[in-house]
Design a protein around this motif. Structure first.
Motif, PDB file in Angstrom:
ATOM      1  N   SER A 104       0.827  -1.201   0.000  1.00 48.18           N
ATOM      2  CA  SER A 104       0.000   0.000   0.000  1.00 48.18           C
ATOM      3  C   SER A 104       0.864   1.254   0.000  1.00 48.18           C
ATOM      4  N   SER A 105       0.425   2.235  -0.779  1.00 49.07           N
ATOM      5  CA  SER A 105       1.124   3.520  -0.843  1.00 49.07           C
ATOM      6  C   SER A 105       0.401   4.578  -0.020  1.00 49.07           C
ATOM      7  N   ASP A 107      -2.294   5.725  -0.805  1.00 49.56           N
ATOM      8  CA  ASP A 107      -3.050   6.497  -1.792  1.00 49.56           C
ATOM      9  C   ASP A 107      -3.886   5.492  -2.580  1.00 49.56           C
ATOM     10  N   GLN A 110      -3.488   5.434  -6.417  1.00 47.12           N
ATOM     11  CA  GLN A 110      -2.209   4.867  -6.838  1.00 47.12           C
ATOM     12  C   GLN A 110      -2.173   3.362  -6.606  1.00 47.12           C
ATOM     13  N   ASP A 111      -2.771   2.924  -5.499  1.00 42.73           N
ATOM     14  CA  ASP A 111      -2.822   1.486  -5.223  1.00 42.73           C
ATOM     15  C   ASP A 111      -3.612   0.749  -6.302  1.00 42.73           C
ATOM     16  N   ASN A 114      -1.456   0.545  -9.348  1.00 37.41           N
ATOM     17  CA  ASN A 114      -0.367  -0.416  -9.153  1.00 37.41           C
ATOM     18  C   ASN A 114      -0.835  -1.868  -9.238  1.00 37.41           C
TER      19      ASN A 114
END
Length: 219
Positions: A104-105, A107, A110-111, A114
């Motif tokens: 996990s980022s 965000d 973004q996740d 990804n």
């Protein structure tokens, strides 16, 4: 095909006109029913699509994981859209390939980028002509011709019809308000998806369900 005089005469009569209307209506109804019924089947299995390990819950009943992806789908009968006016709804789908889940980022957007956009080489790459997630153009060019070169029959052809008549083109055609089914779309993305469905039914139709093939097409 050259029309006979009898054929032209029949089509020019009132009976011929009504017959043509009935046939057209039947074909349209068949496509609508196939889309609705398959959407209902996906809705019933979506809740269990992420039952494996490392599943990430993103809320609203949605999740993704190593063998679970997300994709907009036509609404099932009596199903309500998440957003007013939309005729599709994002759902979790089981897949055939397995992806490593990125950490996990913190965000969510973004996740999703990804982990929903696949990378790498699926296990069936060599069998399918060397397709990879890292070269979508080559994969598209490879999957597309299978629509013509792979001939299915009987139940397999019906499986293919059910899948592709419920699959929306989410790249260059249609919108959430006016989704375009890939059998009514002339773009290369749609052709590749139709060919991909044929390949999986022919090669692994006895191993994977319609829902898993659908989910893999969504990769």
């Amino acid at each position: 095909m050259k029309e006979s005089a009898e054929t032209r005469f029949f089509l020019g009569t009132k009976k011929g006109f009504y017959a043509l209307v009935i046939i057209t209506a039947f074909m349209l109804l068949n496509n609508i029913l196939a889309t609705t019924l398959f959407a209902q089947a996906i809705q019933a299995t979506a809740a269990g699509a992420g039952a494996g390990p490392a599943v990430v819950d993103v809320g609203s009943g949605l999740n993704y994981g190593p063998k679970t992806t997300l994709k907009p789908m036509p609404l099932a009968q009596d199903e309500q859209p998440t957003f007013q006016g939309f005729r599709t709804r994002v759902k979790a789908l089981p897949t055939i390939s397995e992806l490593a889940i990125a950490p996990s980022s913190s965000d969510l957007v973004q996740d999703l980028v990804n982990n929903i956009i696949p990378t790498g080489v699926p296990w069936y790459s060599d069998e399918a002509g060397g397709v990879t997630f890292d070269d979508p153009i080559y994969a598209q060019q490879t999957w597309g011709p299978y629509e013509e070169t792979i001939q299915l029959s009987g139940e397999d052809e019906q499986r293919w019809s059910t899948i592709v008549n419920s699959f929306t083109c989410d790249y260059c055609c249609g919108s959430p308000q006016q989704p375009t089914i890939i059998t009514r779309c002339g773009c290369a993305h749609a052709k590749a998806a139709r060919g991909m469905a044929r390949w999986f039914i022919q090669s692994y139709g006895d191993k994977f369900s319609d829902e898993e093939i659908y989910g893999e097409m969504a990769r």
